[in-house]
Design a protein around this motif. Structure first.
Motif, mmCIF file in Angstrom:
data_model
loop_
_atom_site.group_PDB
_atom_site.id
_atom_site.type_symbol
_atom_site.label_atom_id
_atom_site.label_comp_id
_atom_site.label_asym_id
_atom_site.label_seq_id
_atom_site.Cartn_x
_atom_site.Cartn_y
_atom_site.Cartn_z
ATOM 1 N N ILE A 186 0.871 -1.172 0.000
ATOM 2 C CA ILE A 186 0.000 0.000 0.000
ATOM 3 C C ILE A 186 0.905 1.217 0.000
ATOM 4 C CG2 ILE A 186 -1.745 1.281 1.306
ATOM 5 C CD1 ILE A 186 -2.703 -1.357 2.446
ATOM 6 N N TYR A 187 0.844 2.013 -1.059
ATOM 7 C CA TYR A 187 1.765 3.121 -1.241
ATOM 8 C C TYR A 187 1.208 4.403 -0.631
ATOM 9 C CZ TYR A 187 4.373 0.239 -4.549
ATOM 10 O OH TYR A 187 5.123 -0.757 -5.127
ATOM 11 N N GLY A 188 2.098 5.164 -0.035
ATOM 12 C CA GLY A 188 1.745 6.493 0.445
ATOM 13 C C GLY A 188 1.311 6.505 1.896
ATOM 14 N N GLU A 189 1.757 7.526 2.627
ATOM 15 C CA GLU A 189 1.414 7.647 4.031
ATOM 16 C C GLU A 189 -0.085 7.835 4.227
ATOM 17 O OE1 GLU A 189 2.746 10.337 7.914
ATOM 18 O OE2 GLU A 189 3.014 11.109 5.887
ATOM 19 N N VAL A 190 -0.731 8.554 3.322
ATOM 20 C CA VAL A 190 -2.166 8.809 3.447
ATOM 21 C C VAL A 190 -2.951 7.500 3.393
ATOM 22 C CG1 VAL A 190 -4.152 9.846 2.297
ATOM 23 C CG2 VAL A 190 -2.061 11.165 2.576
ATOM 24 N N ASN A 191 -2.575 6.608 2.475
ATOM 25 C CA ASN A 191 -3.278 5.334 2.375
ATOM 26 C C ASN A 191 -2.967 4.421 3.564
ATOM 27 O OD1 ASN A 191 -4.514 5.938 -0.113
ATOM 28 N ND2 ASN A 191 -2.658 5.423 -1.216
ATOM 29 N N ILE A 192 -1.797 4.552 4.137
ATOM 30 C CA ILE A 192 -1.477 3.808 5.360
ATOM 31 C C ILE A 192 -2.369 4.291 6.504
ATOM 32 C CG2 ILE A 192 0.317 3.352 7.067
ATOM 33 C CD1 ILE A 192 2.363 3.519 4.810
ATOM 34 N N ILE A 193 -2.603 5.612 6.558
ATOM 35 C CA ILE A 193 -3.509 6.162 7.573
ATOM 36 C C ILE A 193 -4.908 5.593 7.386
ATOM 37 C CG2 ILE A 193 -4.634 8.282 8.362
ATOM 38 C CD1 ILE A 193 -2.064 9.769 7.692
ATOM 39 N N ARG A 194 -5.359 5.486 6.144
ATOM 40 C CA ARG A 194 -6.682 4.914 5.883
ATOM 41 C C ARG A 194 -6.758 3.474 6.389
ATOM 42 N NH1 ARG A 194 -6.537 7.950 0.667
ATOM 43 N NH2 ARG A 194 -8.300 9.406 0.681
ATOM 44 N N TYR A 195 -5.720 2.698 6.152
ATOM 45 C CA TYR A 195 -5.713 1.300 6.598
ATOM 46 C C TYR A 195 -5.771 1.222 8.119
ATOM 47 C CZ TYR A 195 -4.037 -3.415 7.583
ATOM 48 O OH TYR A 195 -3.915 -4.689 8.071
ATOM 49 N N LEU A 196 -4.908 1.984 8.789
ATOM 50 C CA LEU A 196 -4.885 1.949 10.250
ATOM 51 C C LEU A 196 -6.193 2.463 10.830
ATOM 52 C CD1 LEU A 196 -1.217 3.162 10.913
ATOM 53 C CD2 LEU A 196 -2.109 0.832 10.961
ATOM 54 N N GLY A 197 -6.834 3.398 10.137
ATOM 55 C CA GLY A 197 -8.128 3.886 10.592
ATOM 56 C C GLY A 197 -9.210 2.822 10.530
ATOM 57 N N ARG A 198 -9.044 1.838 9.649
ATOM 58 C CA ARG A 198 -10.036 0.762 9.542
ATOM 59 C C ARG A 198 -9.848 -0.313 10.607
ATOM 60 N NH1 ARG A 198 -9.617 2.790 4.422
ATOM 61 N NH2 ARG A 198 -11.463 2.680 3.094
ATOM 62 N N VAL A 199 -8.624 -0.512 11.072
ATOM 63 C CA VAL A 199 -8.368 -1.571 12.045
ATOM 64 C C VAL A 199 -8.167 -1.010 13.449
ATOM 65 C CG1 VAL A 199 -7.316 -3.016 10.274
ATOM 66 C CG2 VAL A 199 -5.857 -1.544 11.658
ATOM 67 N N GLY A 200 -8.162 0.305 13.584
ATOM 68 C CA GLY A 200 -7.921 0.935 14.871
ATOM 69 C C GLY A 200 -9.163 1.037 15.719
ATOM 70 N N PRO A 201 -9.151 1.921 16.700
ATOM 71 C CA PRO A 201 -10.289 2.040 17.621
ATOM 72 C C PRO A 201 -11.544 2.544 16.909
ATOM 73 C CG PRO A 201 -8.721 3.826 17.969
ATOM 74 C CD PRO A 201 -8.065 2.865 17.033
ATOM 75 N N ALA A 202 -12.689 2.199 17.492
ATOM 76 C CA ALA A 202 -13.971 2.564 16.872
ATOM 77 C C ALA A 202 -14.148 4.063 16.781
ATOM 78 C CB ALA A 202 -15.121 1.942 17.670
#
Length: 295
Positions: A186-202
């Motif tokens: 997954i390229y780019g810091e922004v897309n990494i943020i999106r991924y972590l936002g999906r698996v992170g806290p509610a």
């Protein structure tokens, strides 16, 4: 009225002899036969099916009791299954999280990892381990300071956790590998943020929020901001961020969201953008966000 001819020829249907005939358990079928008297065979067949169903339900109850005894003998918790963040995120399939590997260049430090670790310290644990690839002779003072700040944030073992391995590497893009068997980055810091936002806290999952499209739009602006080549285009992107903020406390409304993490990290990575380039609303927002991300 005239009689219509039969379209299909009349022929005798031969039933196969390799099949057995099913009994008719429908009471309505017997009611159609007006010439016949009250039938008791259908009632008997219905009673047989009901008794068989009750027997199956009794066997299922016995099986459930046996499984409970086995769980108690093994010392397994007898509580009902608790859905985790993946289930709550749009009904996705429940799977355990794999360890994440991020390859990043020291010139493009992913400050979002530190921001999320600070913002989620009471909600979710991000355990980041850093390593240096052989392609990097020296990571520089900024990356070393970043590592020290990551180590200062304590890890709470009682909270849900995701392990991240950050490898300083001579690579063009910041990339994340989330699967240990398939190299699908997954390229780019922004897309990494999106991924972590999906698996992170509610509290930080935004896909079910009415502001879902707005948060995605802000993250898209951050993606373009990091790729601007001139100061003029950078300022133009900052003006777009100011329009998205409007009169809100944060880009996600009254609460911090992953959009604020993306904007804050992007501004840190753009040293050419000073307070003179920011509007009063963005300056006030950055002060509020700094209290949360602590960078």
């Amino acid at each position: 009225m005239y009689e219509l001819k039969t379209l299909l020829p009349q022929f005798e249907i031969k039933l196969p002899t390799c099949m057995y005939a099913l009994k008719n358990v429908s009471l309505a079928a017997d009611a159609l036969d007006s010439s016949a008297g009250p039938s008791t065979s259908s009632c008997d067949d219905t009673a047989t099916v009901t008794a068989r169903q009750e027997k199956v339900l009794k066997q299922l109850e016995d099986l459930k009791t046996q499984l409970g005894q086995i769980r108690a003998g093994l010392g397994v918790c007898g509580k009902t299954f608790q859905h985790t963040t993946a289930f709550q995120n749009g009904g996705l399939k429940e799977i355990p999280l794999q360890d994440v590997v991020i390859n990043g260049h020291p010139n493009f430090i992913p400050y979002a990892l530190l921001a999320l670790k600070n913002a989620w310290r009471d909600l979710y644990t991000i355990d980041v381990k850093t390593f240096t690839h052989s392609t990097m002779a020296d990571i520089g003072p900024a990356a070393r300071e970043f590592e020290a700040n990551l180590a200062k944030v304590p890890v709470n073992p009682a909270l849900p956790k995701i392990n991240i391995t950050l490898i300083w590497k001579n690579c063009e893009h910041t990339e994340m590998i989330s699967s240990p068997t398939m190299y699908v980055p997954i390229y780019g810091e922004v897309n990494i943020i999106r991924y972590l936002g999906r698996v992170g806290p509610a509290e930080y999952r935004y896909e079910g929020s009415p502001l879902c499209n707005e948060i995605d739009l802000v993250l898209d602006i951050c993606y373009q901001l990091l790729r601007c080549n001139t100061h003029k285009t950078q300022v133009a992107m900052v003006r777009l961020l100011d329009k998205r903020l409007q009169q809100q406390q944060y880009f996600g409304g009254a609460q911090m969201s992953v959009a604020d993490i993306g904007v804050y990290s992007s501004l840190i990575r753009m040293p050419a953008i000073t307070d003179k380039d920011l509007t009063p609303a963005l300056v006030a927002w950055r002060k509020r966000a700094k209290l949360v991300v602590q960078i």
